[in-house]
Design a protein around this motif. Structure first.
Motif, mmCIF file in Angstrom:
data_model
loop_
_atom_site.group_PDB
_atom_site.id
_atom_site.type_symbol
_atom_site.label_atom_id
_atom_site.label_comp_id
_atom_site.label_asym_id
_atom_site.label_seq_id
_atom_site.Cartn_x
_atom_site.Cartn_y
_atom_site.Cartn_z
ATOM 1 N N THR A 137 0.811 -1.231 0.000
ATOM 2 C CA THR A 137 0.000 0.000 0.000
ATOM 3 C C THR A 137 0.842 1.277 0.000
ATOM 4 O OG1 THR A 137 -0.061 0.025 2.416
ATOM 5 C CG2 THR A 137 -1.841 -1.162 1.296
ATOM 6 N N TYR A 283 -2.149 6.647 -3.364
ATOM 7 C CA TYR A 283 -2.999 5.616 -2.741
ATOM 8 C C TYR A 283 -3.039 5.723 -1.209
ATOM 9 C CZ TYR A 283 -5.101 1.237 -1.408
ATOM 10 O OH TYR A 283 -5.909 0.314 -0.827
ATOM 11 N N THR A 295 2.969 4.271 -3.850
ATOM 12 C CA THR A 295 1.882 3.500 -4.447
ATOM 13 C C THR A 295 0.876 4.509 -4.998
ATOM 14 O OG1 THR A 295 2.236 1.661 -2.929
ATOM 15 C CG2 THR A 295 0.106 1.743 -4.050
ATOM 16 N N THR A 297 -2.604 5.436 -7.184
ATOM 17 C CA THR A 297 -3.899 4.928 -7.636
ATOM 18 C C THR A 297 -4.003 5.131 -9.144
ATOM 19 O OG1 THR A 297 -4.803 5.617 -5.512
ATOM 20 C CG2 THR A 297 -6.390 5.016 -7.219
ATOM 21 N N ASN A 298 -4.389 4.082 -9.819
ATOM 22 C CA ASN A 298 -4.459 4.125 -11.283
ATOM 23 C C ASN A 298 -5.771 4.775 -11.719
ATOM 24 O OD1 ASN A 298 -4.170 3.671 -13.992
ATOM 25 N ND2 ASN A 298 -4.198 1.424 -13.868
ATOM 26 N N GLY A 321 0.531 -3.076 -9.161
ATOM 27 C CA GLY A 321 0.056 -3.173 -7.778
ATOM 28 C C GLY A 321 0.303 -4.563 -7.228
ATOM 29 N N LEU A 325 -4.391 -5.205 -5.115
ATOM 30 C CA LEU A 325 -4.275 -3.864 -5.711
ATOM 31 C C LEU A 325 -3.676 -3.896 -7.116
ATOM 32 C CD1 LEU A 325 -2.908 -1.837 -2.636
ATOM 33 C CD2 LEU A 325 -5.263 -1.949 -3.467
ATOM 34 N N LYS A 328 -5.576 -1.848 -9.617
ATOM 35 C CA LYS A 328 -6.026 -0.555 -9.085
ATOM 36 C C LYS A 328 -4.894 0.439 -8.841
ATOM 37 C CE LYS A 328 -8.825 -2.569 -5.960
ATOM 38 N NZ LYS A 328 -9.553 -2.722 -4.729
ATOM 39 N N THR A 329 -3.678 -0.094 -8.695
ATOM 40 C CA THR A 329 -2.551 0.797 -8.386
ATOM 41 C C THR A 329 -1.332 0.372 -9.212
ATOM 42 O OG1 THR A 329 -1.618 -0.612 -6.659
ATOM 43 C CG2 THR A 329 -3.257 1.003 -5.942
ATOM 44 N N ARG A 331 3.225 0.975 -8.733
ATOM 45 C CA ARG A 331 4.187 1.443 -7.726
ATOM 46 C C ARG A 331 5.511 1.869 -8.366
ATOM 47 N NH1 ARG A 331 4.476 -3.601 -4.012
ATOM 48 N NH2 ARG A 331 4.376 -4.573 -6.064
#
Ligand SMILES: *Cc1c(COP(=O)(O)O)cnc(C)c1O
Length: 358
Positions: A137, A283, A295, A297-298, A321, A325, A328-329, A331
């Motif tokens: 996260t 995120y 991290t 957020t996409n 992610g 995740l 959704k994300t 990094r």
């Protein structure tokens, strides 16, 4: 072409450090091996800010996470999780038959001192675990504040997963009162994967004697026994190549200066966070955002695999992610050998590639 790694492990390794892996072998029961371990420990004590013994394990960080929760929990452990790596610690407890409970914090948020206080005040636990830097996260937990409430429970052992933060962020083991602090070679220490490191407090070693089935290879007490009685050797053959490289890399780290190193990581983190907010969204809650990785957020639902394919053409790689995740994300890690110039380069390339992505 080598891809420069902006992933949260393995990270870039300096060529001269890689070369140390090719050092000719020595006997692992030799005086030279003892000296190597002692030298490494002295240097690591500076990085960990501790007087405690340092243990090396020829495993990755997970090895010492599993070994510590198994060999040091006599009563019951409470695992505070804020993401995938906290969950892993709980799975390890379960898989080893170690009595344990888990407190889940909503992903993207940090473990609070209040929740730690609430659990420890029940008196049910002799061990608690905290993920310092949750690599899924991008949260960095407030260990300073947790250390304050923990003072009320000095008999409960505190285990910390600092796998993706140690040497990139300051973790003052003795001042915070951390009993076992764990890291791996392939994250902010910037070495190849294959070795785990921890500091261990004398009272952990005492407490562990009550645990009957501690395992053997990853038993903290067994590893320590050889440090103590066999002049800093190991119960089984350690990865000597990693030890040669680690000894050398610690010289490089201390020559840079720990404060300079933390400042470099902070600088990269602040830049990446600002970039993330401009182009996507951050995120984790910002006040607890990690300094070793970001991290993101996409928000634009970009195809991260496609982006990495394009980045590969210019010799770079970021990370998608982790676990739940994954889509959704994504990094961007900024740890170890990387610099602000590297981070500017990769974010610049991403900006160039974005409009071309399908
Ligand atoms: C990478 C990582 C681990 C696992 O470490 P390994 O060395 O891969 O076993 C554990 N915790 C965190 C926070 C990590 O980032």
């Amino acid at each position: 072409m080598h891809k420069k790694l902006f992933i949260p492990g393995p990270t870039e390794v300096a060529p001269e450090v890689l070369q140390k892996l090719a050092t000719p072998m020595i006997g692992h029961r030799s005086k030279d091996a003892s000296k190597l371990q002692r030298d490494i420990s002295d240097k690591l004590r500076k990085v960990f800010y501790t007087q405690n013994p340092i243990l090396l394990s020829t495993s990755s960080g997970s090895g010492l996470m599993e070994g510590s929760i198994r060999s040091l929990t006599a009563k019951r452990a409470i695992v505070f999780t804020v993401g995938a790596f906290g969950n892993r610690w709980f799975k390890m407890a379960e898989a080893n038959g170690v009595p344990a409970d888990k407190h889940d914090t909503e992903w993207g948020k940090a473990t609070t001192p209040e929740i730690v206080d609430k659990y420890l005040s029940t008196g049910k636990y002799d061990v608690f675990t905290i993920t310092h830097n949750e690599t899924s996260t991008g949260i960095m937990n407030p260990v300073e504040e947790i250390a304050e409430v923990r003072k009320k429970y000095p008999d409960v052992l505190w285990l910390v997963d600092a796998v993706s933060s140690m040497a990139g962020a300051k973790v003052e083991v003795d001042r915070l009162g951390i009993d076992v602090c764990i890291t791996s070679t392939q994250k902010a220490l910037a070495l190849p994967p294959g070795m785990a490191i921890c500091s261990v407090s004398p009272r952990s070693l005492e407490h562990g004697k009550q645990v009957k089935h501690r395992g053997w290879y990853l038993d903290i007490l067994e590893i320590y026994k050889y440090i103590e009685t066999k002049d800093h050797q190991y119960h089984a053959t350690p990865s000597l190549p990693h030890m040669f490289a680690l000894d050398f890399q610690l010289d490089r780290i201390l020559a840079e200066g720990l404060e300079n190193r933390y400042a470099r990581h902070r600088e990269m983190a602040l830049y990446t966070r600002a970039w993330a907010k401009e182009h996507f969204a951050l995120y984790p809650e910002e006040r607890h955002a990690s300094v070793t990785l970001t991290t993101i957020t996409n928000t634009r639902s970009i195809n991260v695999g496609g982006l990495n394919g394009e980045l590969a053409k210019v010799g770079m790689q970021i990370s998608n992610g982790y676990g739940d995740l994954k889509e959704k994300t994504f990094r961007i890690a900024h740890m170890g050998e990387l610099t602000l110039a590297d981070v500017k380069q990769v974010t610049g390339e991403i900006e160039r590639i974005l409009p071309t992505l399908k």
